[in-house]
Design an enzyme around this catalytic site. Structure first.
Site, PDB file in Angstrom:
ATOM      1  N   HIS A  55      12.129   3.030   7.870  1.00 19.15           N
ATOM      2  CA  HIS A  55      12.986   3.044   6.681  1.00 19.15           C
ATOM      3  C   HIS A  55      12.324   2.424   5.463  1.00 19.15           C
ATOM      4  O   HIS A  55      12.985   2.089   4.490  1.00 19.15           O
ATOM      5  CB  HIS A  55      14.337   2.372   6.981  1.00 19.15           C
ATOM      6  N   ARG A  75      20.233   0.923  -9.098  1.00 18.16           N
ATOM      7  CA  ARG A  75      19.128   0.235  -9.780  1.00 18.16           C
ATOM      8  C   ARG A  75      18.017   1.245 -10.007  1.00 18.16           C
ATOM      9  O   ARG A  75      18.084   2.374  -9.512  1.00 18.16           O
ATOM     10  CB  ARG A  75      18.603  -0.906  -8.903  1.00 18.16           C
TER      11      ARG A  75
END
Ligand code: MV4
Length: 474
Positions: free
Chosen positions: A210, A267
């Protein structure tokens, strides 16, 4: 625009400190005593008279309380309002917002499952295989694939208690398992006046545990039509939550070009440079203008994608040692350049990579008119890249970029695990004995940090003779 840097003791001599107009110490190296201390950061903003704070990535960049604390003292948080962060940053709330925005979602339950009986019912409704997911989990933690009905009860109980232990909440939901999906994300930019544009997509399927390793823009499998449908869905979601500034909507895409909303990152992302290269936009510049209340200077019609960009995240980690971080002193740095090569580098020769943070050193980006050319440009740049004194993952990229499946864009989220499971890099068989011996001697000497001068008298005299003959004084 004057800049103020904040730093921890580990970053006293870091590049961003040298580049900023002013720099203020936050505290000791541990992030919990420095970069995660919103109160210390706002104290610096007060002392420096800063108008705004850019949170970067990680740390407090998706922390709604910090965004609120900035606004409370009149310091602009360069990012979304805390309210939008709270909705889109929560897995279950974001999934509910996705449904309201008619965003395709993986079939399954939206909220936590009450008990095993409900899990059995929902799984039977969507069909196996299914994926159990911890509502409070993330980044692949707390996920469990279940391929047969008889395995579900035990898996549900285990997933729930594991989630309770790891995330403080045993809430578990269940989805249709998407086999060999691609991870494709849409870059958004929204202003405070209700305008929101999508800036194409990024292919982020090449990941390890990940952690993204290579990102590209555009994705080799996204057609104009799929791009528009994903982009418009992402814009609908953002506008429905009152989103402002840069944001990324993540999707799973299956082999039939179905796309499913995964989550939203509230973000700017590490991999934003590949989007900048193919759109010709400066995303941080746009963030600043939006944060100053300006109307977006681009409309959706203005967004044009051109060429192909690939980013390699250069890490201080040791591929021979399970990619463990390999901190230490960078004794030498030779950086690539040339047409289409961009290097966002945070280190320099003489810098000691600290152990306290993510060991990313730089992001190497290659841009070219086609994906094939971008791959070859990247290989050429990687071949020039020398980072001495520490181990890096540069060799891993050469393996990926020369791999037939990667070059044919036959990639999905399991690609890199499969490539690495195939075993270490195949040593070339046709290397002459003396070259192997020389390489071993050099390696041994470099391990002892000695310099080995291989003086071949004949070669040298030929060189000197040529110089004398040509009258060159070298
Ligand atoms: C999935 C999936 C397959 N089917 N959900 C991993 C972390 C989180 N972002 C969601 N993830 C996945 N969710 C269903 N229903 C496969 C993954 C997945 C994955 C997703 C994106 C990027 C890398 C991944 C690696 C393994 C699994």
């Amino acid at each position: 625009m004057a800049t103020v840097a904040v730093y921890s003791d580990a970053d006293r001599g870091a590049l961003h400190v040298l580049h900023a107009d002013e720099a203020y110490r936050l505290g000791p190296a541990p992030a919990a005593e420095s970069y995660l201390r919103g109160d210390l950061i706002l104290e610096v903003a007060r002392r420096a008279g800063a108008d705004a704070v850019h949170p970067g990535y990680g740390f407090l960049s998706e922390n709604a309380e910090f965004a609120e604390a900035c606004e409370a003292v009149g310091v602009t948080f360069i990012g979304p309002p805390a309210s939008a962060m709270r909705v889109l940053g929560s897995k279950t709330k974001a999934r509910q917002a996705a449904d309201a925005a008619e965003m395709p979602r993986v079939p399954g339950s939206v909220t936590g499952l009450a008990d095993v009986a409900e899990a059995v019912r929902v799984a039977a409704g969507i069909g196996y295989p299914v994926m159990l997911k911890a509502a409070a989990g993330g980044g692949g933690k707390g996920m469990r694939a279940v391929r047969k009905a008889e395995e579900l009860a035990a898996a549900f109980t285990a997933a729930s208690s594991e989630a309770e232990r790891s995330f403080g909440s045993g809430e578990v939901y269940l989805e249709k398992l998407i086999e060999r999906p691609r991870h494709i994300e849409i870059q958004l930019m929204a202003d405070e006046h209700g305008n929101c544009v999508y800036l194409g997509e990024r292919e982020c399927s090449v990941q390890r545990r990940h952690q993204k390793v290579i990102e590209e823009a555009p994705s080799a499998v996204v057609s104009e039509d799929l791009r528009r449908r994903m982009g418009e869905a992402a814009v609908r979601l953002a506008l429905s939550a009152g989103y402002v500034n840069a944001g990324t909507v993540e999707f799973l895409v299956d082999a039939e070009e179905n796309f499913y909303f995964l989550e939203m990152n509230t973000r700017l992302q590490v991999e934003h440079p590949v989007t900048e290269m193919v759109t010709g936009l400066d995303l941080v510049h746009l963030q600043l203008r939006v944060a100053m209340g300006e109307v977006l200077p681009i409309s959706q019609e203005d967004v044009r994608l051109r060429g192909h960009a690939i980013e390699c995240r250069i890490y201080a980690e040791d591929p021979e040692n399970n990619f463990f971080p390999s901190p230490g002193l960078i004794t030498r740095l030779v950086q690539p350049g040339g047409p289409g090569i961009r290097e966002d580098c945070a280190v320099f020769a003489g810098w000691t990579v600290p152990l306290d943070y993510d060991p990313m050193l730089s992001k190497l980006v290659a841009f070219a008119p086609t994906r094939e050319m971008a791959i070859d440009r990247m290989l050429r740049a990687l071949g020039e890249y020398v980072i001495g004194g520490i181990k890096t993952n540069i060799g891993l990229f050469r393996r990926i970029l020369t791999d037939e499946d990667f070059r044919a864009a036959r990639i999905d989220t399991g690609y890199l695990e499969r490539l690495l499971a195939a075993g270490p890099a195949q040593v070339q068989e046709d290397v002459p004995e003396e070259v192997v011996a020389l390489a071993a001697a050099l390696f041994a000497a470099s391990a002892r940090r000695e310099t080995v001068v291989v003086a071949d008298a004949a070669a040298e005299s030929r060189w000197a003779e040529a110089g004398r003959r040509e009258g060159l004084r070298l």
